[in-house]
Design a protein around this motif. Sequence first.
Motif, PDB file in Angstrom:
ATOM      1  N   ILE A 258       0.872  -1.177   0.000  1.00  0.00           N
ATOM      2  CA  ILE A 258       0.000   0.000   0.000  1.00  0.00           C
ATOM      3  C   ILE A 258       0.906   1.222   0.000  1.00  0.00           C
ATOM      4  O   ILE A 258       1.780   1.359   0.860  1.00  0.00           O
ATOM      5  CB  ILE A 258      -0.947   0.033   1.212  1.00  0.00           C
ATOM      6  CG1 ILE A 258      -1.980  -1.109   1.111  1.00  0.00           C
ATOM      7  CG2 ILE A 258      -1.708   1.344   1.261  1.00  0.00           C
ATOM      8  CD1 ILE A 258      -1.542  -2.387   1.705  1.00  0.00           C
ATOM      9  N   THR A 259       0.724   2.106  -0.972  1.00  0.00           N
ATOM     10  CA  THR A 259       1.580   3.280  -1.111  1.00  0.00           C
ATOM     11  C   THR A 259       0.737   4.427  -1.650  1.00  0.00           C
ATOM     12  O   THR A 259      -0.503   4.386  -1.578  1.00  0.00           O
ATOM     13  CB  THR A 259       2.770   2.957  -2.042  1.00  0.00           C
ATOM     14  OG1 THR A 259       3.625   4.097  -2.108  1.00  0.00           O
ATOM     15  CG2 THR A 259       2.316   2.559  -3.433  1.00  0.00           C
ATOM     16  N   THR A 260       1.365   5.456  -2.172  1.00  0.00           N
ATOM     17  CA  THR A 260       0.646   6.573  -2.801  1.00  0.00           C
ATOM     18  C   THR A 260       0.756   6.427  -4.319  1.00  0.00           C
ATOM     19  O   THR A 260       1.681   5.772  -4.817  1.00  0.00           O
ATOM     20  CB  THR A 260       1.235   7.921  -2.368  1.00  0.00           C
ATOM     21  OG1 THR A 260       2.621   7.971  -2.756  1.00  0.00           O
ATOM     22  CG2 THR A 260       1.133   8.092  -0.859  1.00  0.00           C
ATOM     23  N   PRO A 261      -0.154   7.037  -5.096  1.00  0.00           N
ATOM     24  CA  PRO A 261      -0.090   6.882  -6.554  1.00  0.00           C
ATOM     25  C   PRO A 261       1.250   7.293  -7.155  1.00  0.00           C
ATOM     26  O   PRO A 261       1.735   6.676  -8.092  1.00  0.00           O
ATOM     27  CB  PRO A 261      -1.229   7.782  -7.049  1.00  0.00           C
ATOM     28  CG  PRO A 261      -2.201   7.815  -5.916  1.00  0.00           C
ATOM     29  CD  PRO A 261      -1.367   7.770  -4.669  1.00  0.00           C
ATOM     30  N   GLY A 262       1.876   8.314  -6.589  1.00  0.00           N
ATOM     31  CA  GLY A 262       3.142   8.783  -7.135  1.00  0.00           C
ATOM     32  C   GLY A 262       4.320   7.887  -6.838  1.00  0.00           C
ATOM     33  O   GLY A 262       5.369   7.999  -7.486  1.00  0.00           O
TER      34      GLY A 262
END
Length: 553
Positions: A258-262
């Motif tokens: 799980i991360t950020t779109p960027g």
Amino acid sequence: MEWLSDIFVAHTPLQAVTVISLISVLGIGLGRIRIFGVSLGAAFIFFVGILAGHLGLSIDPRMLDYAESFGLVIFVYSLGLQVGPGFFSSLRSDGIRLVSPAVAVVLLGTAMAVALSRLCGIPMPDMSGILCGATTNTPALGAAQQTLRQAGVDANGAALSCALTYPLGVVGVILALVVIRKLFVRPSDLPEPDAEHRKNVFIASYRLTNPAVFGRSVHDVAVQSHHRFVISRLWRDGHVSIPTSDKTLRADDILLVITTPGEADALRLIFGEQEQKDWNKESIDWNSVDSQLISQRILVTRPEINGRKLASLRLRNNYGINISRVYRSGVQLLATPDLRLQLGDRLTVVGETEAIRSVERILGNAVKSLNEPNLAAVFIGLILGLALGSVPIALPGVSIPVKLGLAGGPIVVGILIGTFGPRLHMITYTTQSANLMLRALGLSMYLACLGLDAGARFFETVMRPEGALWLGAGFALTFVPVVLIAPLALRLLRLDFGAVAGVLCGSMANPMALNYADATIEGDHPSVSYATVYPVCMFLRVIIVQLMLMAFL
């Protein structure tokens, strides 16, 4: 029949409450009527108030000022409290994209005001009031009047022209939003119902093929990569597990991250091959992904957890669970170790059944305990907001100090308390329904009093020779800048219509139009965008109307 006079005619507190309530009830009822598929909603309260004022209905002036001010303060503070948790993330990611079209609306409207003054022969003092009314900005009117008095010019014309154009300023933005939606908005421009939830979080799976991380622990990879991510699950040899910080990575491990779109593309350089499966669909049943682990959302309801960092609870090491996402006030956050939890947060917890039950006892998950609002935080916020709004701020080149006022101070403090209050262990949580109730109550009081005050002289002013000209100029200043800038924001800046609507309402300082946008557009995008641009545009309008008068008077 003396009791009827006490309720509707005599200027008493009882009569003030009755009249405001009656105007609100009629306005809410009429606001539900659709004409060509469009309804004005709560904004109709304003027009019922104008009609009531024209028919001679009035309340004590001091009660009118109090109810109008209190309603506005409640509305903007509740708005700030609601959007606070998502405000700074929106400012970081979309700050320039949101503020630039709002500033363009302000500058274009001011340039039009100067041009219309020259073309139509409207004196600049009157035009300053028309501009303030068209943009529903009473702090700017106060600044304009002060500038006119210092120049030895009668300021009554500005007040009268503002009162005349204010009603069309209210409805003009709503009509502009309707026109923009009909002419320029594509289906892809509308925010999805859950778009704000998914905005800050992206889920991907990777097959570990990078030899540089073979044999290294999850902790070492996380520290040395400088990227923000959480490994939710690890599949190895057909078995799934929750990877702890000291878990050693091996070749061909499959990681659910799980991360950020960027950050998603950058993590491919660290882990290796990204799998093609789309893990971001709402239809995924996480409990069917594997048979050994379950996924459950747990609500933070224990006051002692409020404001604590996620890492300090040591839930992963003590119970073998993983917290992948945190839902807060319509925003989905990445569950990083330094994230401070707040009362009302919903945590997505992955682990075995018994472990999740233990974590549930620690976090609370007692929904009923959140039903009782913490009113102390609300009143503290109102006091601080009013104090901040009263502080004079001296700016170079501006003749009088600028103040945030009744609208600016409370919304700024509401944002700050909603964001940082839990760090001080202040319980700021209110349920969505309670927040909406406060906002609706405050807006209804504000609109009823505003209409009642303007109605007493509204039609008389319209009948004056210059009245129709003032109305036309005011409507142009309201409608044209909004309609011209909106397509640019949609196409060039690629903002969705929810964000554009909030930007336009904030640039025009129009809470009534914001209420209409919130009621007709999915998600919190209008409110978050409004709160982002409102303080900037409010400051700019107060300053620019003074500069306009000093330059062209």
